[in-house]
Design an enzyme around this catalytic site. Structure first.
Site, PDB file in Angstrom:
ATOM      1  N   SER A  29       0.764  -1.335   0.084  1.00 23.61           N
ATOM      2  CA  SER A  29       0.072   0.044  -0.074  1.00 23.61           C
ATOM      3  C   SER A  29       0.716   1.181  -0.035  1.00 23.61           C
ATOM      4  O   SER A  29       0.276   2.405  -0.318  1.00 23.61           O
ATOM      5  CB  SER A  29      -1.029  -0.062   1.222  1.00 23.61           C
ATOM      6  OG  SER A  29      -0.092  -0.081   2.360  1.00 23.61           O
ATOM      7  N   ASP A  40      -3.716   7.952   8.021  1.00 22.87           N
ATOM      8  CA  ASP A  40      -4.967   7.533   8.447  1.00 22.87           C
ATOM      9  C   ASP A  40      -4.701   6.565   9.592  1.00 22.87           C
ATOM     10  O   ASP A  40      -5.185   5.620   9.782  1.00 22.87           O
ATOM     11  CB  ASP A  40      -5.721   6.462   7.105  1.00 22.87           C
ATOM     12  CG  ASP A  40      -4.606   5.672   6.712  1.00 22.87           C
ATOM     13  OD1 ASP A  40      -3.494   5.332   7.174  1.00 22.87           O
ATOM     14  OD2 ASP A  40      -4.902   5.001   5.581  1.00 22.87           O
ATOM     15  N   HIS A  95      -0.942   4.680   7.098  1.00 19.72           N
ATOM     16  CA  HIS A  95      -0.224   5.289   5.965  1.00 19.72           C
ATOM     17  C   HIS A  95       0.198   6.714   6.130  1.00 19.72           C
ATOM     18  O   HIS A  95      -0.552   7.511   7.169  1.00 19.72           O
ATOM     19  CB  HIS A  95      -0.934   4.961   4.727  1.00 19.72           C
ATOM     20  CG  HIS A  95      -1.414   3.756   4.431  1.00 19.72           C
ATOM     21  ND1 HIS A  95      -2.765   3.431   4.816  1.00 19.72           N
ATOM     22  CD2 HIS A  95      -0.851   2.635   3.938  1.00 19.72           C
ATOM     23  CE1 HIS A  95      -2.906   2.123   4.636  1.00 19.72           C
ATOM     24  NE2 HIS A  95      -1.608   1.610   3.901  1.00 19.72           N
TER      25      HIS A  95
END
Length: 374
Positions: A38, A340, A343
């Site tokens: 991610s 968040d 990340h």
């Protein structure tokens, strides 16, 4: 006669300068290929279905730069986007969303949010299958690259020439292998997972080199003890468990252990593959700078507390994660390093990307970029 010679010399000089200006040196990389999770996924997870985490396809994700959600796990651009910009290349299209009209000659992104270095079988046998976001591990992504390769070049000579001017990013990968175990509470198993994770990464690098890769950038792990996820899940009443930055010492020590083992493995790979440039990207060192002094780097709202979340000391609530009911995004993500809870923000990714491209956080240094990141 002297005047004539002077005019000839002047004419020659201006002609030479004109050629230099009109024919600048070519870009050091003509393409970028990325494998990872991610931290660098530009849309593959969404394209694969995103069953477990569909919120990355909705606001507030993507609000800062793209003004829409793109499948990036941030408010805007990622490090891979800044690297592409610096080398005058387009943002990498996600492999799973490729169309016939898409230009793949300048790079493709194979990274998938939630991806692991180890195959899904490892997590199924360890009883961690329910935590997996995706089965598209590093070996699966490598298989995608091999499948795409005939569309990039045909003969060995063509491929050698093409990949000689291409940059391959292998990671960051492995972070999720540890995250899944940590979230499940299997802390004691973390250290034992490092050798197979590093082995999976080095195996992928060897295969890419065999396929023609000549310049590979391999990132280490972030200081996970500074992550809002870990700070929330493993919150301690003992002040001795935290460093001067407010990060958990044990988990940062673990990240350093992973990075040390990875660097040792890369050194061995360099000796076995002297025809390739294998670079290490020090994500840990770059991020630790702004975790240590966030205000100095423009993060006036700190580096530990998430911009988008559902409350709590670090604005991270596993039941109200960013994008879910009960969560809220901050007014100005550029003043936060953490997006968040898991990340980082575009601003933090920009800072790290600068450190990789212009120094001092890639070893040996990346080739000189024609553009400066603003």
């Amino acid at each position: 006669m002297k005047i004539y010679i002077l005019l000839v010399i002047t004419s020659f000089t201006f002609g030479f300068l004109e050629k230099v200006v009109s024919n600048p040196s070519p870009r050091p990389y003509k393409a970028i290929f990325n494998l990872g999770d991610s931290l660098s996924d530009t849309g593959n997870f969404l394209a694969s279905g995103a069953i477990l985490f569909p919120v990355i396809g909705k606001p507030p994700y993507g609000q800062t730069f793209f003004k829409r959600a793109t499948g990036r796990c941030s408010d805007g651009r990622l490090m891979i986007d800044f690297i592409a910009e610096a080398y005058e290349l387009p943002y990498l299209p996600p492999y799973l969303a490729l169309t016939k009209d898409k230009d793949i000659q300048r790079g493709v992104n194979f990274a998938v949010a939630g991806a692991t270095a180890l195959d899904a079988k490892f997590f199924i046998e360890a009883g961690l299958a329910k935590y997996l976001w995706t089965n598209n591990s590093l070996s699966i992504q490598l298989g995608w690259f091999k499948k795409l390769k005939p569309s990039l070049c045909t003969t060995k000579q063509d491929c050698d020439s093409y990949f000689k001017r291409s940059l391959f990013l292998v990671g960051e990968i492995g972070g999720n292998d540890y995250n899944y175990a940590a979230i499940a509470g299997n802390i004691t198993q973390l250290q034992a997972t490092v050798p197979p994770v590093v082995e999976a990464i080095t195996a992928a690098i060897n295969e890419l080199i065999a396929e023609g890769a000549r310049e590979l950038l391999v990132p280490g792990n972030f200081p996970i003890g500074c992550s809002a996820l870990y700070l929330t899940l493993f919150r301690s009443e003992n002040k001795e468990d935290y460093d001067d930055s407010g990060c958990l010492k044990t988990f940062n020590g673990f990240a350093e252990y992973h990075n040390k083992e990875l660097k040792l493995a890369l050194e061995t790979l360099r000796k076995k593959n002297p025809h390739a440039r294998i670079l290490y990207a020090d994500y840990y060192g770059a991020a630790k700078r702004f975790f240590h002094a966030p205000g100095h780097h423009g993060f006036t709202n700190g580096a530990l507390r998430a911009c988008c979340g559902g409350g709590g000391p670090y604005n991270f609530n596993i039941s109200a994660r960013c994008g879910h009911t009960g969560s809220k995004a901050c007014a100005d993500p550029s003043t936060y390093a953490n997006w968040d809870g898991i990340h980082l923000t575009e601003a933090a990714y920009r800072y790290i990307a600068k450190g990789l491209i212009y120094g001092p956080f890639s070893y040996p240094p990346l080739k000189i970029s024609p553009n400066k990141i603003a």
